[in-house]
Enzyme design. Sequence first.
Site, PDB file in Angstrom:
ATOM      1  N   GLY A 183      65.017  30.407   1.866  1.00 41.02           N
ATOM      2  CA  GLY A 183      64.059  30.909   0.880  1.00 41.02           C
ATOM      3  C   GLY A 183      62.927  29.917   0.729  1.00 41.02           C
ATOM      4  O   GLY A 183      61.819  30.100   1.231  1.00 41.02           O
ATOM      5  N   ARG A 184      63.232  28.792   0.062  1.00 41.78           N
ATOM      6  CA  ARG A 184      62.245  27.740  -0.142  1.00 41.78           C
ATOM      7  C   ARG A 184      61.614  27.293   1.176  1.00 41.78           C
ATOM      8  O   ARG A 184      60.402  27.122   1.281  1.00 41.78           O
ATOM      9  CB  ARG A 184      62.920  26.547  -0.810  1.00 41.78           C
ATOM     10  N   GLY A 215      69.308  26.523   1.682  1.00 43.29           N
ATOM     11  CA  GLY A 215      69.229  25.181   1.115  1.00 43.29           C
ATOM     12  C   GLY A 215      68.481  24.187   1.963  1.00 43.29           C
ATOM     13  O   GLY A 215      68.469  22.990   1.659  1.00 43.29           O
ATOM     14  N   TYR A 233      63.618  20.283 -13.387  1.00 40.94           N
ATOM     15  CA  TYR A 233      64.292  19.444 -12.405  1.00 40.94           C
ATOM     16  C   TYR A 233      63.636  18.079 -12.193  1.00 40.94           C
ATOM     17  O   TYR A 233      64.041  17.345 -11.294  1.00 40.94           O
ATOM     18  CB  TYR A 233      64.313  20.129 -11.026  1.00 40.94           C
ATOM     19  N   GLU A 258      70.259  32.089   4.952  1.00 39.01           N
ATOM     20  CA  GLU A 258      69.412  32.629   3.891  1.00 39.01           C
ATOM     21  C   GLU A 258      68.322  31.646   3.465  1.00 39.01           C
ATOM     22  O   GLU A 258      68.328  31.136   2.340  1.00 39.01           O
ATOM     23  CB  GLU A 258      70.271  32.959   2.662  1.00 39.01           C
ATOM     24  N   ARG A 283      59.157  23.919 -12.736  1.00 36.81           N
ATOM     25  CA  ARG A 283      60.094  23.058 -12.015  1.00 36.81           C
ATOM     26  C   ARG A 283      60.052  21.587 -12.449  1.00 36.81           C
ATOM     27  O   ARG A 283      61.118  20.946 -12.540  1.00 36.81           O
ATOM     28  CB  ARG A 283      59.874  23.178 -10.505  1.00 36.81           C
ATOM     29  N   CYS A 294      52.021  24.286 -25.307  1.00 35.27           N
ATOM     30  CA  CYS A 294      52.296  23.519 -26.515  1.00 35.27           C
ATOM     31  C   CYS A 294      53.675  22.869 -26.420  1.00 35.27           C
ATOM     32  O   CYS A 294      54.595  23.161 -27.176  1.00 35.27           O
ATOM     33  CB  CYS A 294      52.216  24.438 -27.731  1.00 35.27           C
ATOM     34  N   GLU A 295      53.815  21.988 -25.434  1.00 29.99           N
ATOM     35  CA  GLU A 295      55.053  21.260 -25.177  1.00 29.99           C
ATOM     36  C   GLU A 295      54.696  19.878 -24.648  1.00 29.99           C
ATOM     37  O   GLU A 295      53.925  19.759 -23.692  1.00 29.99           O
ATOM     38  CB  GLU A 295      55.912  21.976 -24.127  1.00 29.99           C
TER      39      GLU A 295
END
Length: 443
Positions: free
Chosen positions: A292-293, A248, A334, A290, A330, A361-362
């Site tokens: 990651g990011r 995190g 978010y 851990e 993302r 198409c959004e």
Amino acid sequence: MYLHGTSKINAQGHLEIGGCDTTDLAKQYGTPLYIVDEALVRQRAREYVESFRASGLKFQVAYASKAFSVMAMCAIAEQEDLSLDVVSDGELYTALKAGFPVQRIHFHGNNKTPDEINMALDANIGCFVVDNFVELQLLNALAGDKGKKANVLLRVTPGVEAHTHDYISTGQQDSKFGFDLANGSAYRAIQETDALTNLELLGVHSHIGSQIFEVEGFQMAAAKVAEFAVQIRSELDVTFRVINLGGGFGIRYTAEDKPLPVAQYIKAITDAIKTNFSEANYPLPEIWVEPGRSMVGDAGTTLYTIGTSKDIPGVRKYIAVDGGMTDNPRPALYESKYEAVIANRANAPIEETVTVAGKCCESGDKLIIDCELPKAEIGDLLAVFCTGAYNYAMASNYNRIRRPAVVFVKDGQSDVAVKRESLDDIVGNDVIPARMKQASTAK
């Protein structure tokens, strides 16, 4: 303009990463293109390992492969003496195909299937992080069927609320993950695990959220886990050998983000462990984390080609790129924020504020709202920074758009780590049922 890692503006005014001119990368590999700064990934890995070595504690730094799981990244993790977290048979298979040492693989997840558990048991992975009572019994039974004893950590929710987005907060009491400390389920899980003959309890796992910019949450989690460990040893005569405090650790996406140096996070964690366990006269456990990011996030850049534009006077100007929410969901998930630069004119002065739209198409397919850029022209290259984590990993084929290639760059050399999908790849798993073919023939 904030440039990460080896990124710089070269003499031609082009963005350069890992000694490679991004305009050359676009010509060679096409766009959209994920570019990974290999030197920065390795630097981050070494920062974690060296910070732990300075603490004097036993440790494992496990790369959380959910952030970016490809075989090349598994190879780097092995070379940098990292362990590896996986959360599915696909991530496990990727690690195995890359030849990653199985004893350094940890299997996470709140709903591991019997097939996934059997696959991991057959591979003799190092540890399962058990998430609930159903999994506890299932893993014990499947391990028993194979005559094996599985190492486990129990994931606990410590009741620590990280200052982050609700969808990426995981340590609070109302979470889909783990055994709760407050309501007694974690205590009962320890009792149950200790009684099961095919499981070897190593300790507990705690994770409080993602994109965290302070140390207080980690310190509080360490204190709560230590208090729990002391209670368990006193009342159940079970001693934890491993404490996993998750990941995190935040990174800088925009100027609003203020991450701490890796060493500061790790010192806060290790000091908290030493203090809380030593005061209780408890043997110092091995500490696992851990990241990651924070290992890969700011090492990634996505390169796009700018196409159309739309100016709505008094409202907004849009510029559109040849990717979007299919390669970076993302912002839609978010409301994540990014910074960008015109890669082929990186020194050009800022002239306008635009919204960078994708081609899906959004209406919500917007990569960056209010992005300050030079006046963009058709064919310009847009480089969006900090896309190394949860971009390729979350990419989709919505609108049947092909997923981009991934290239690793270092010392002027670029190498494909993931090939660009072809149109044949898009339909490669499609099947027209025979009855439909027959119906067409009948007409």
